[in-house]
Design a protein around this motif. Sequence first.
Motif, PDB file in Angstrom:
ATOM      1  N   ILE A 135       0.856  -1.194   0.000  1.00  0.00           N
ATOM      2  CA  ILE A 135       0.000   0.000   0.000  1.00  0.00           C
ATOM      3  C   ILE A 135       0.890   1.241   0.000  1.00  0.00           C
ATOM      4  O   ILE A 135       1.830   1.339   0.799  1.00  0.00           O
ATOM      5  CB  ILE A 135      -0.907   0.025   1.244  1.00  0.00           C
TER       6      ILE A 135
ATOM      7  N   LEU B 294       0.607   4.922   1.012  1.00  0.00           N
ATOM      8  CA  LEU B 294      -0.250   5.881   1.718  1.00  0.00           C
ATOM      9  C   LEU B 294       0.199   7.291   1.340  1.00  0.00           C
ATOM     10  O   LEU B 294       1.349   7.674   1.578  1.00  0.00           O
ATOM     11  CB  LEU B 294      -0.143   5.689   3.229  1.00  0.00           C
TER      12      LEU B 294
ATOM     13  N   MET C 131       3.505  -1.380   3.728  1.00  0.00           N
ATOM     14  CA  MET C 131       3.049  -0.032   3.393  1.00  0.00           C
ATOM     15  C   MET C 131       4.234   0.912   3.268  1.00  0.00           C
ATOM     16  O   MET C 131       5.203   0.820   4.017  1.00  0.00           O
ATOM     17  CB  MET C 131       2.073   0.483   4.452  1.00  0.00           C
TER      18      MET C 131
ATOM     19  N   ALA D 135      -3.546   4.612  -1.301  1.00  0.00           N
ATOM     20  CA  ALA D 135      -4.480   5.034  -0.254  1.00  0.00           C
ATOM     21  C   ALA D 135      -4.262   6.519   0.023  1.00  0.00           C
ATOM     22  O   ALA D 135      -3.214   6.914   0.542  1.00  0.00           O
ATOM     23  CB  ALA D 135      -4.262   4.215   1.017  1.00  0.00           C
TER      24      ALA D 135
ATOM     25  N   LEU E 240      -9.134   7.618   2.614  1.00  0.00           N
ATOM     26  CA  LEU E 240      -9.155   7.557   4.070  1.00  0.00           C
ATOM     27  C   LEU E 240      -9.339   8.965   4.615  1.00  0.00           C
ATOM     28  O   LEU E 240      -8.631   9.894   4.204  1.00  0.00           O
ATOM     29  CB  LEU E 240      -7.848   6.978   4.623  1.00  0.00           C
TER      30      LEU E 240
ATOM     31  N   LEU F 189      -7.293  -0.293   6.818  1.00  0.00           N
ATOM     32  CA  LEU F 189      -6.015  -0.549   6.162  1.00  0.00           C
ATOM     33  C   LEU F 189      -5.714  -2.046   6.132  1.00  0.00           C
ATOM     34  O   LEU F 189      -5.138  -2.553   5.157  1.00  0.00           O
ATOM     35  CB  LEU F 189      -4.899   0.215   6.865  1.00  0.00           C
TER      36      LEU F 189
ATOM     37  N   ARG G 118      -5.190  -4.282   2.741  1.00  0.00           N
ATOM     38  CA  ARG G 118      -4.092  -5.224   2.535  1.00  0.00           C
ATOM     39  C   ARG G 118      -4.598  -6.511   1.853  1.00  0.00           C
ATOM     40  O   ARG G 118      -3.926  -7.066   0.978  1.00  0.00           O
ATOM     41  CB  ARG G 118      -3.442  -5.568   3.871  1.00  0.00           C
TER      42      ARG G 118
END
Length: 263
Positions: free
Chosen positions: A22, A24, A66, A114, A144, A255, A259
């Motif tokens: 991920i 972020l 992440m 994300a 988010l 989160l 995943r």
Amino acid sequence: MIRNYRDLTRLEMEQVDREHTIVLIPLGALEQHGSQAPLGTDDIIAEAMSKELKKQLEAEDEDFPMLLFPVMPVGLSTEHRNFCGSITFRPDTYYHMLYDISVSLIHHGFKKLAFLICHGGNAPIVQVLSRELRSEFGISPFLLSSGAFSHPDVKATVSEGNIWDFHGGEMETSMVMAVDESLVKLEYSEPGIPKAFEHTKTLQPYGSVSIGWVSEDWKTAEGKPIGIGGDPRGATAEKGRIILETSAKVLVPGLKEIREWED
């Protein structure tokens, strides 16, 4: 393992499982937050939220896949442009900047992006972007929201009678204080209320019937445009820690599901 995107070498990045990792991307803003809080309030919150998410995720899983992208320090802040210090992209500029970043990540094989929205004004652009990226590239872009402002533990931090707490108010000011109290000048605090909506019942600055509000809608009791909602005078670092920790706690389960997501 959760690492900062910018800290990796090219060789280390080549070794990342980019299909399942991920990325972020914290989205901040550079805009007025009243006389007491810094222009970079949203950036500060974005950085703090990223660190808190890392802390909570790694407490449960040291191998959580992440990468933390650098905070995007300027966003869409049209509503604040008339207050000194505020910086904004145009909507199309902001869209294309985020689009180009996303395409670069996609080009290198990342499938899960994300976007951590730490300024509400960025949300409409990111919502459109996420659908376009998913449709065009078949990747999984997620949204988010960084502030769990409706959570009971967060609402409990707001001082009694502070019914309009919103942008630049007690909650956001507290979050900055949790990071660095020296950045906040509570002695200059002034409460702000949406004067134009005092006598309307259905039409409000947000809700089922609303208008695209601008900072000038939020005024002091005397009618001076102040550009913030609520009364920041009750802000404390301890309240800010509660808000940051709770906000991250709310996002952690999501989160984890990201995943496992297979698009």
